[in-house]
Scaffold this motif. Structure first.
Motif, PDB file in Angstrom:
ATOM      1  N   ARG A  32       0.846  -1.183   0.000  1.00  0.00           N
ATOM      2  CA  ARG A  32       0.000   0.000   0.000  1.00  0.00           C
ATOM      3  C   ARG A  32       0.886   1.240   0.000  1.00  0.00           C
ATOM      4  NH1 ARG A  32      -5.105   0.062   4.019  1.00  0.00           N
ATOM      5  NH2 ARG A  32      -5.282  -1.951   2.952  1.00  0.00           N
ATOM      6  N   PHE A  68      -7.861   3.476  -0.953  1.00  0.00           N
ATOM      7  CA  PHE A  68      -8.378   3.497   0.412  1.00  0.00           C
ATOM      8  C   PHE A  68      -8.352   4.918   0.968  1.00  0.00           C
ATOM      9  CE2 PHE A  68      -8.472  -1.041   1.235  1.00  0.00           C
ATOM     10  CZ  PHE A  68      -7.535  -1.554   0.341  1.00  0.00           C
ATOM     11  N   ASN A  70      -8.218   7.201   4.397  1.00  0.00           N
ATOM     12  CA  ASN A  70      -7.708   7.087   5.763  1.00  0.00           C
ATOM     13  C   ASN A  70      -7.918   8.395   6.507  1.00  0.00           C
ATOM     14  OD1 ASN A  70      -4.853   7.893   7.302  1.00  0.00           O
ATOM     15  ND2 ASN A  70      -5.714   5.933   7.942  1.00  0.00           N
ATOM     16  N   ASP A 125      -6.921   6.348  14.164  1.00  0.00           N
ATOM     17  CA  ASP A 125      -6.613   6.044  12.766  1.00  0.00           C
ATOM     18  C   ASP A 125      -7.726   5.169  12.220  1.00  0.00           C
ATOM     19  OD1 ASP A 125      -4.124   4.378  10.858  1.00  0.00           O
ATOM     20  OD2 ASP A 125      -4.536   6.523  10.829  1.00  0.00           O
ATOM     21  N   TRP A 138      -9.879   3.553   8.650  1.00  0.00           N
ATOM     22  CA  TRP A 138      -9.734   3.167   7.245  1.00  0.00           C
ATOM     23  C   TRP A 138     -11.083   2.824   6.630  1.00  0.00           C
ATOM     24  CZ3 TRP A 138      -5.176   3.212   4.536  1.00  0.00           C
ATOM     25  CH2 TRP A 138      -4.004   3.363   5.275  1.00  0.00           C
TER      26      TRP A 138
END
Length: 119
Positions: free
Chosen positions: A45, A95, A97, A107, A109
């Motif tokens: 990623r 993605f 975030n 955090d 996602w």
């Protein structure tokens, strides 16, 4: 509960455009810096773009500079990624975030959205 829901992915020809959206809920959106990451199949990623909590500053990976634009609308709790001049190498799952600017710097996602650039 906390949710980040990406949308806007799909199949596009090289040179085309897509706009990804990420709708946030369950937390104070304006207290979070937002990022878009992508993960090509079988690869790591990588960070694509980021934007500060108030939207005053953005950063981009070298590979997308001049082609992608990240923006946010704190009134709508949404972050966007406008992708222009798409290339086959942009093919990946994208993605969203969220990272808190205050401790404990939570955090979050999203589940990801597939972008495929192919003729």
């Amino acid at each position: 509960q906390v949710q980040l829901v990406e949308s806007g992915g799909g199949l596009v020809q090289p040179g085309g455009s897509l706009r990804l959206s990420c709708a946030a809920s369950g937390f104070t959106f304006s207290n979070y810096a937002m990022r878009w990451y992508r993960q090509p199949s079988g690869k790591e990623r990588e960070l694509v773009a980021s934007i500060t909590s108030a939207g005053g500053s953005t950063n981009y990976a070298d590979s997308v500079k001049g082609r992608f634009t990240i923006s946010r609308d704190n009134a709508k709790n949404t972050v966007y990624l406008q992708m222009n001049s798409l290339k086959p190498e942009d093919t990946a799952v994208y993605f969203c975030n969220a990272r808190g600017i205050y401790l404990p710097r939570n955090d979050y996602w999203g589940q990801g959205t597939q972008v495929t650039v192919s003729s």
